[in-house]
Write a protein that holds these residues in place. Structure first.
Motif, PDB file in Angstrom:
ATOM      1  N   GLY A 131       0.799  -1.131  -0.031  1.00 43.34           N
ATOM      2  CA  GLY A 131       0.096   0.008  -0.138  1.00 43.34           C
ATOM      3  C   GLY A 131       0.880   1.263   0.125  1.00 43.34           C
ATOM      4  O   GLY A 131       0.483   2.310   0.218  1.00 43.34           O
ATOM      5  N   THR A 132       2.104   1.217  -0.159  1.00 41.34           N
ATOM      6  CA  THR A 132       3.041   2.380  -0.178  1.00 41.34           C
ATOM      7  C   THR A 132       3.701   2.269  -1.636  1.00 41.34           C
ATOM      8  O   THR A 132       3.535   1.226  -2.377  1.00 41.34           O
ATOM      9  CB  THR A 132       4.101   2.219   0.780  1.00 41.34           C
ATOM     10  OG1 THR A 132       4.994   1.303   0.655  1.00 41.34           O
ATOM     11  CG2 THR A 132       3.462   2.045   2.377  1.00 41.34           C
ATOM     12  N   GLN A 133       4.021   3.521  -1.959  1.00 42.49           N
ATOM     13  CA  GLN A 133       4.701   3.699  -3.377  1.00 42.49           C
ATOM     14  C   GLN A 133       5.938   4.459  -3.254  1.00 42.49           C
ATOM     15  O   GLN A 133       6.321   5.306  -2.339  1.00 42.49           O
ATOM     16  CB  GLN A 133       3.697   4.359  -4.308  1.00 42.49           C
ATOM     17  CG  GLN A 133       2.567   3.951  -4.767  1.00 42.49           C
ATOM     18  CD  GLN A 133       2.107   4.611  -6.060  1.00 42.49           C
ATOM     19  OE1 GLN A 133       2.388   4.149  -6.997  1.00 42.49           O
ATOM     20  NE2 GLN A 133       1.552   5.747  -5.910  1.00 42.49           N
ATOM     21  N   ASP A 134       6.816   4.154  -4.126  1.00 40.21           N
ATOM     22  CA  ASP A 134       8.193   4.936  -4.286  1.00 40.21           C
ATOM     23  C   ASP A 134       7.736   5.673  -5.405  1.00 40.21           C
ATOM     24  O   ASP A 134       7.434   5.258  -6.410  1.00 40.21           O
ATOM     25  CB  ASP A 134       9.288   4.017  -4.749  1.00 40.21           C
ATOM     26  CG  ASP A 134       9.893   3.111  -3.601  1.00 40.21           C
ATOM     27  OD1 ASP A 134       9.959   3.620  -2.439  1.00 40.21           O
ATOM     28  OD2 ASP A 134      10.029   1.791  -3.960  1.00 40.21           O
ATOM     29  N   ILE A 135       7.910   6.911  -5.179  1.00 38.77           N
ATOM     30  CA  ILE A 135       7.844   7.954  -6.443  1.00 38.77           C
ATOM     31  C   ILE A 135       9.182   8.421  -7.051  1.00 38.77           C
ATOM     32  O   ILE A 135      10.157   8.763  -6.466  1.00 38.77           O
ATOM     33  CB  ILE A 135       7.128   9.364  -5.886  1.00 38.77           C
ATOM     34  CG1 ILE A 135       6.180   8.931  -4.756  1.00 38.77           C
ATOM     35  CG2 ILE A 135       6.443  10.148  -7.087  1.00 38.77           C
ATOM     36  CD1 ILE A 135       4.810   8.125  -5.322  1.00 38.77           C
ATOM     37  N   LEU A 136       9.108   7.774  -8.345  1.00 37.60           N
ATOM     38  CA  LEU A 136      10.362   7.783  -9.106  1.00 37.60           C
ATOM     39  C   LEU A 136      10.481   8.749 -10.247  1.00 37.60           C
ATOM     40  O   LEU A 136       9.315   9.003 -10.853  1.00 37.60           O
ATOM     41  CB  LEU A 136      10.549   6.230  -9.391  1.00 37.60           C
ATOM     42  CG  LEU A 136      10.585   5.321  -8.304  1.00 37.60           C
ATOM     43  CD1 LEU A 136      10.503   4.105  -9.159  1.00 37.60           C
ATOM     44  CD2 LEU A 136      11.673   5.342  -7.311  1.00 37.60           C
ATOM     45  N   PRO A 137      11.825   9.154 -10.636  1.00 36.86           N
ATOM     46  CA  PRO A 137      11.813   9.654 -12.150  1.00 36.86           C
ATOM     47  C   PRO A 137      11.056   8.804 -12.986  1.00 36.86           C
ATOM     48  O   PRO A 137      11.197   7.700 -12.778  1.00 36.86           O
ATOM     49  CB  PRO A 137      13.405   9.821 -12.383  1.00 36.86           C
ATOM     50  CG  PRO A 137      13.915   9.598 -10.905  1.00 36.86           C
ATOM     51  CD  PRO A 137      13.072   8.674 -10.121  1.00 36.86           C
ATOM     52  N   ALA A 138      10.304   9.401 -13.960  1.00 36.96           N
ATOM     53  CA  ALA A 138       9.402   8.619 -14.968  1.00 36.96           C
ATOM     54  C   ALA A 138      10.327   7.528 -15.700  1.00 36.96           C
ATOM     55  O   ALA A 138       9.660   6.364 -15.909  1.00 36.96           O
ATOM     56  CB  ALA A 138       8.698   9.762 -15.928  1.00 36.96           C
ATOM     57  N   ARG A 139      11.504   7.618 -15.856  1.00 37.63           N
ATOM     58  CA  ARG A 139      12.233   6.696 -16.808  1.00 37.63           C
ATOM     59  C   ARG A 139      12.310   5.303 -15.777  1.00 37.63           C
ATOM     60  O   ARG A 139      12.805   4.543 -16.565  1.00 37.63           O
ATOM     61  CB  ARG A 139      13.458   7.369 -17.184  1.00 37.63           C
ATOM     62  CG  ARG A 139      14.514   7.667 -16.279  1.00 37.63           C
ATOM     63  CD  ARG A 139      15.449   8.297 -16.846  1.00 37.63           C
ATOM     64  NE  ARG A 139      16.751   8.654 -15.962  1.00 37.63           N
ATOM     65  CZ  ARG A 139      17.577   8.187 -15.929  1.00 37.63           C
ATOM     66  NH1 ARG A 139      17.829   6.905 -16.752  1.00 37.63           N
ATOM     67  NH2 ARG A 139      18.732   8.132 -15.009  1.00 37.63           N
ATOM     68  N   PHE A 140      12.021   5.465 -14.741  1.00 36.83           N
ATOM     69  CA  PHE A 140      12.306   4.080 -13.905  1.00 36.83           C
ATOM     70  C   PHE A 140      10.889   3.472 -13.744  1.00 36.83           C
ATOM     71  O   PHE A 140      10.657   2.471 -12.858  1.00 36.83           O
ATOM     72  CB  PHE A 140      12.780   4.359 -12.804  1.00 36.83           C
ATOM     73  CG  PHE A 140      14.294   4.950 -12.791  1.00 36.83           C
ATOM     74  CD1 PHE A 140      15.298   4.100 -13.456  1.00 36.83           C
ATOM     75  CD2 PHE A 140      14.796   6.141 -12.284  1.00 36.83           C
ATOM     76  CE1 PHE A 140      16.505   4.423 -13.422  1.00 36.83           C
ATOM     77  CE2 PHE A 140      16.067   6.646 -12.406  1.00 36.83           C
ATOM     78  CZ  PHE A 140      16.863   5.790 -13.179  1.00 36.83           C
ATOM     79  N   VAL A 191      25.145   7.137 -23.556  1.00 35.50           N
ATOM     80  CA  VAL A 191      24.663   7.570 -22.187  1.00 35.50           C
ATOM     81  C   VAL A 191      23.754   8.783 -22.305  1.00 35.50           C
ATOM     82  O   VAL A 191      22.673   8.910 -22.077  1.00 35.50           O
ATOM     83  CB  VAL A 191      25.669   7.671 -21.161  1.00 35.50           C
ATOM     84  CG1 VAL A 191      24.763   8.460 -19.972  1.00 35.50           C
ATOM     85  CG2 VAL A 191      26.089   6.663 -20.680  1.00 35.50           C
ATOM     86  N   ALA A 192      24.146   9.806 -23.069  1.00 41.74           N
ATOM     87  CA  ALA A 192      23.532  10.981 -23.397  1.00 41.74           C
ATOM     88  C   ALA A 192      22.031  10.585 -24.366  1.00 41.74           C
ATOM     89  O   ALA A 192      21.149  11.202 -23.958  1.00 41.74           O
ATOM     90  CB  ALA A 192      24.433  11.915 -24.291  1.00 41.74           C
ATOM     91  N   ASN A 193      22.075   9.702 -25.072  1.00 41.37           N
ATOM     92  CA  ASN A 193      21.117   9.383 -25.869  1.00 41.37           C
ATOM     93  C   ASN A 193      19.989   8.646 -24.763  1.00 41.37           C
ATOM     94  O   ASN A 193      18.709   9.242 -24.811  1.00 41.37           O
ATOM     95  CB  ASN A 193      21.366   8.332 -26.854  1.00 41.37           C
ATOM     96  CG  ASN A 193      20.755   8.315 -28.169  1.00 41.37           C
ATOM     97  OD1 ASN A 193      19.706   9.112 -28.161  1.00 41.37           O
ATOM     98  ND2 ASN A 193      21.011   7.466 -29.115  1.00 41.37           N
ATOM     99  N   HIS A 194      20.596   7.741 -23.907  1.00 41.06           N
ATOM    100  CA  HIS A 194      19.578   7.243 -23.091  1.00 41.06           C
ATOM    101  C   HIS A 194      18.882   8.185 -21.957  1.00 41.06           C
ATOM    102  O   HIS A 194      17.991   8.095 -21.790  1.00 41.06           O
ATOM    103  CB  HIS A 194      20.603   6.191 -22.216  1.00 41.06           C
ATOM    104  CG  HIS A 194      19.555   5.405 -21.319  1.00 41.06           C
ATOM    105  ND1 HIS A 194      18.836   4.555 -21.644  1.00 41.06           N
ATOM    106  CD2 HIS A 194      19.680   5.358 -19.818  1.00 41.06           C
ATOM    107  CE1 HIS A 194      18.365   3.785 -20.406  1.00 41.06           C
ATOM    108  NE2 HIS A 194      18.692   4.613 -19.311  1.00 41.06           N
ATOM    109  N   LEU A 195      19.890   9.211 -21.632  1.00 40.21           N
ATOM    110  CA  LEU A 195      18.886  10.258 -20.896  1.00 40.21           C
ATOM    111  C   LEU A 195      18.219  11.171 -21.391  1.00 40.21           C
ATOM    112  O   LEU A 195      17.473  12.105 -20.934  1.00 40.21           O
ATOM    113  CB  LEU A 195      20.284  10.981 -19.941  1.00 40.21           C
ATOM    114  CG  LEU A 195      20.978  10.334 -19.090  1.00 40.21           C
ATOM    115  CD1 LEU A 195      22.260  11.121 -18.595  1.00 40.21           C
ATOM    116  CD2 LEU A 195      20.245   9.700 -17.989  1.00 40.21           C
ATOM    117  N   ALA A 196      18.239  11.236 -22.749  1.00 44.35           N
ATOM    118  CA  ALA A 196      17.407  11.844 -23.772  1.00 44.35           C
ATOM    119  C   ALA A 196      17.769  13.492 -23.698  1.00 44.35           C
ATOM    120  O   ALA A 196      16.789  14.314 -23.604  1.00 44.35           O
ATOM    121  CB  ALA A 196      15.680  11.799 -23.575  1.00 44.35           C
TER     122      ALA A 196
END
Ligand code: HAM
Length: 428
Positions: free
Chosen positions: A7-16, A377-382
């Motif tokens: 019932g709890t959540q980790d609030i994460l950067p959208a890419r995760f 990496v640059a690509n991956h990070l958009a």
């Protein structure tokens, strides 16, 4: 592996994460727009502890309410009973009393943003730890202009977030003069049809008959729809208050439906109650809930005070955001700097420092990657742009800036670089 509590959540950067209401970028949109609305309407922020004496909620929220039964309560080592807050209105009113805010002339308008805890059965939009954003207006006045202005602010806020597919339901649940007679009538009417109602309703019939109206069970609905409503039994002052409130909403062009069976899950309400329901949300579709709670301050040992406010679940507001608003909010570095060789590495770090000082979101490879890997990496990070530093760049002070989406390249000196990158920052 030790996993998070149910019932709890980790609030994460959208890419995760794929879960829309667990993406921090969306939370930031909801919070920032709220702070802006509160600034415009003159609300000040308050932060109260997440732990309070259990008694505060027993007196405020009520002992026979769902919210109270769902509380996380435990005895502290010194024998004191404490609870994780299931809501914040009682806490804000406690703070209002404890810090003598009632001595101020005029209304005290407060807002809060923070986690709440209810031990409910988790499902979409319903968690055991969730976050609320709420406002409370406290003082000596119960003028319906307060209700109308708060709803006007909510309306403005929803427009900022482009949330349109919602319904506003309002009601008056009367006060200590007219409600007791209504509850008696309701009890009698429920009593006659008790056999047709679910177990939960039967229990509420004994402890808190008003709450029967809030049952969501399919088979109870036909009965509930025939139970008497309080509307015809409101006393004159409550009726006048409700009529005035409605007129003020009409004046502002705020659409609503009067829902005579709308009762809320907390005991402290009086007169105006309201809910904003989202049409996209499924079973847990109430986004915002609120109402008037004159007298709550006295219930917890303070002076006579009037109050009105609302709270919404951040998760449910996030789930209501249109996709377009969500996608434009993703944060990515504006420029990723890769380099070839040791001297270029030092040059890149210094360049990044200067770009950041000028306001650009710049990242440099810190892991000593080969050029190709760094660009991956640059690509991956958009990243929107990349640039590569080598001997030529160090000597000339000109850089080849590459647009990562179009592949377009341009040669620029440092001040041109800053201008272009800052423009790119601005149009995000
Ligand atoms: P409430 O209706 O209990 O009111 O909660 C307000 C909102 O919090 C709900 O409409 C929903 O969006 C969110 N919420 C409640 N429970 C959960 C949950 N388990 N998971 C996710 N979201 C949830 C109050 O709390 C009052 N204090 C509101 C108020 C302020 N009235 C006057 N002032």
């Amino acid at each position: 592996m030790i996993s998070k509590v149910r019932g709890t959540q980790d609030i994460l950067p959208a890419r995760f994460t794929d879960k829309p209401d667990a993406q921090i970028e969306s939370w930031a949109i909801v919070e920032q727009a709220a702070r802006e609305a509160f600034r415009r309407y003159g609300f000040e922020e308050i932060r109260t502890p997440i732990i309070e004496r259990t008694e505060l909620f027993e007196r405020g929220v009520g002992t026979d309410t769902d919210v109270n039964k769902e509380m996380y309560t435990f005895e502290d080592r010194d024998g004191e009973r404490v609870s994780l807050r299931p809501e914040s209105t009682a806490s804000v009113v406690r703070a209002y009393i404890e810090h003598g805010m009632f001595n101020q002339p005029g209304l005290v308008k407060l807002y809060y943003i923070g986690p709440q805890f209810r031990r409910e059965r988790p499902q979409k939009g319903r968690y055991r730890q969730f976050a609320q954003i709420g406002v409370e207006v406290l003082g000596q006045s119960d003028n319906p202009a307060i209700e109308a202005e708060v709803l006007e602010m909510l309306d403005w806020y929803l427009k900022q977030l482009q949330i349109t597919d919602t319904e506003l339901y309002i009601n008056s649940i009367g006060d200590e003069n007219c409600r007791p007679a209504y509850i008696e009538q309701l009890r009698l009417a429920i009593g006659e049809r008790l056999g047709e109602l679910c177990g939960n309703c039967k229990q509420r019939y004994e402890t808190n008959p008003l709450r029967v109206l809030d049952c969501k069970e399919e088979r109870c609905q036909p009965v509930l729809n025939q139970l008497p409503t309080i509307t015809e039994m409101l006393c004159d002052p409550c009726r006048a208050h409700f009529d005035e409130f409605r007129a003020l909403l009409d004046e502002r062009g705020i659409a609503y439906t009067v829902a005579p069976r709308l009762v809320r899950g907390l005991d402290y309400y009086k007169r105006t109650t309201f809910e904003l329901v989202g049409n996209q949300l499924g079973a847990q579709n109430t986004i915002v809930g609120g109402g008037r709670y004159d007298g709550l301050a006295e219930m917890i040992g303070g002076p006579a005070t009037k109050g009105f406010g609302f709270a919404f679940g951040v998760e449910r507001m996030v789930l209501s955001l249109p996709e377009a608003i969500v996608t434009t909010s993703r944060r990515a570095p504006t420029v990723y700097i890769a380099y070839i060789g040791d001297q270029a590495r030092r040059h890149s770090l210094a360049l990044a420092r200067r770009l950041r000082a000028a306001g650009v979101a710049a990242l440099v490879d810190l892991e000593g990657r080969k050029l190709k890997k760094a660009l991956a990496v640059a690509n991956h990070l958009a990243a929107r742009y990349s640039l590569i530093v080598g001997d030529d760049e160090i000597q000339s002070g000109n850089y080849m800036l590459r647009n990562m989406t179009s592949g377009e390249q341009q040669r620029l000196d440092e001040s041109q670089l800053i201008t272009i990158l800052n423009d790119a920052n601005a149009d995000r």
